[in-house]
Write an enzyme that holds these catalytic residues in place. Structure first.
Site, short mmCIF file in Angstrom:
data_model
loop_
_atom_site.label_atom_id
_atom_site.label_comp_id
_atom_site.label_asym_id
_atom_site.label_seq_id
_atom_site.Cartn_x
_atom_site.Cartn_y
_atom_site.Cartn_z
N ILE A 19 0.83 -1.20 0.00
CA ILE A 19 0.00 0.00 0.00
C ILE A 19 0.86 1.25 0.00
O ILE A 19 0.61 2.21 -0.72
CB ILE A 19 -0.93 0.03 1.22
CG1 ILE A 19 -1.92 -1.14 1.18
CG2 ILE A 19 -1.69 1.34 1.30
CD1 ILE A 19 -2.79 -1.24 2.42
N GLY A 22 5.91 4.20 5.57
CA GLY A 22 5.96 5.28 6.54
C GLY A 22 7.38 5.49 7.01
O GLY A 22 8.33 4.96 6.43
N ASP A 134 2.18 15.19 14.43
CA ASP A 134 2.38 15.13 12.98
C ASP A 134 1.03 15.12 12.23
O ASP A 134 0.82 14.34 11.32
CB ASP A 134 3.20 13.90 12.60
CG ASP A 134 3.84 14.01 11.22
OD1 ASP A 134 3.95 15.15 10.71
OD2 ASP A 134 4.23 12.97 10.65
#
Length: 268
Positions: A19, A22, A134
């Site tokens: 997908i 990170g 974040d």
């Protein structure tokens, strides 16, 4: 992305396809072979196995997301190891993140709805001792029927029993443009107002169509010229949430959320 399609993780999760990635690990679409459901699995990068701080931060992210059960926070369902590498399993989001979504079909009203839902998530997180650090469009996932969920708590600070902080001196946590002045100065000492700055910067990025806010957003005069077609009440919320001094912003996530909810009722 180093796991092939068809490989089974922890005798349960069959890899379908990658997908994304990170800061700490790759994310895969997987099939739960026991329940027959589609989920997302995040696997710690292999070259970070020897880095204990990053491993602990990865584990902390999973535990934070599992504990902060809220309609607008992405849930975590499982945590384990595969070939010595830590992984956790989350809800699958086939529609991608808000940054991708707004390139094609964003609107002023929808941008405000995104911010309202993210602020609801932050309200819950802050009440439970968690500061995200974040908040940005790429970390907000889109689901059907205008449902949005805050994800990626990888650099969050969590003040709870049994969960250690993993910010070290010199760590630069967050994303420039969404970071408040105080977070840039010292990410270890941020408080909830820093997340409100990020939420306001995220809303500015969605409203302006620029893709990201400028690093000195707090120094700009946010007027109709900079956000054409945006109601004054929404512009005012962006301006207040991104002020340089934390004490000049909204008092908390609930206050900012209610201001934007009022705009949704009165401006459309």
């Amino acid at each position: 992305m180093d796991l092939p399609s068809g490989e089974v993780v922890a005798d349960r999760y069959r890899i379908q396809e990658p997908i994304g990635f990170g800061g700490a690990g790759d994310v895969y679409e997987v099939r739960d072979t026991r329940l027959g459901t589609t989920l997302a699995l995040k696997l710690l990068y292999e070259d970070q196995l020897a880095t204990n701080v990053l491993r602990q931060r990865f584990l902390t992210e999973a535990r934070i997301m599992a504990e902060l059960q809220h309609p607008h926070i992405l849930p975590v369902y499982d945590l384990g190891e595969h070939a010595g590498r830590v992984f956790f399993v989350m809800e699958h989001c086939p529609l991608g993140n808000v940054r991708e979504h707004f390139r094609e079909e964003g609107s002023v009203q929808l941008a405000v709805k995104v911010a309202v839902q993210v602020l609801g998530a932050l309200e819950h997180a802050h009440a439970n001792g968690c500061i995200h650090r974040d908040v940005k469009p790429a970390n907000v996932l889109r689901f059907e029927n205008d449902l949005f969920k805050l994800a990626d708590f990888g650099v969050a600070r969590y003040d709870a029993a049994g969960v250690a902080r993993h910010t070290r001196t010199g760590d630069y946590l967050g994303t420039l443009g969404y970071m408040s002045p105080e977070q840039r100065a010292d990410p270890r000492r941020v408080e909830p107002p820093s997340d409100l700055y990020a939420a306001g910067a995220m809303l500015y990025a969605l409203l302006s169509g620029t893709g990201r806010p400028p690093p000195d957003l707090y120094a700009l005069d946010i007027d109709e010229h900079r956000l054409p077609g945006v109601p004054a009440e929404v512009r005012a919320a962006v301006e207040r949430s991104t002020r340089a001094r934390a004490e000049d912003r909204f008092p908390d996530a609930a206050a900012m959320r209610m201001a934007l909810e009022h705009a949704l009722v009165t401006c459309w």
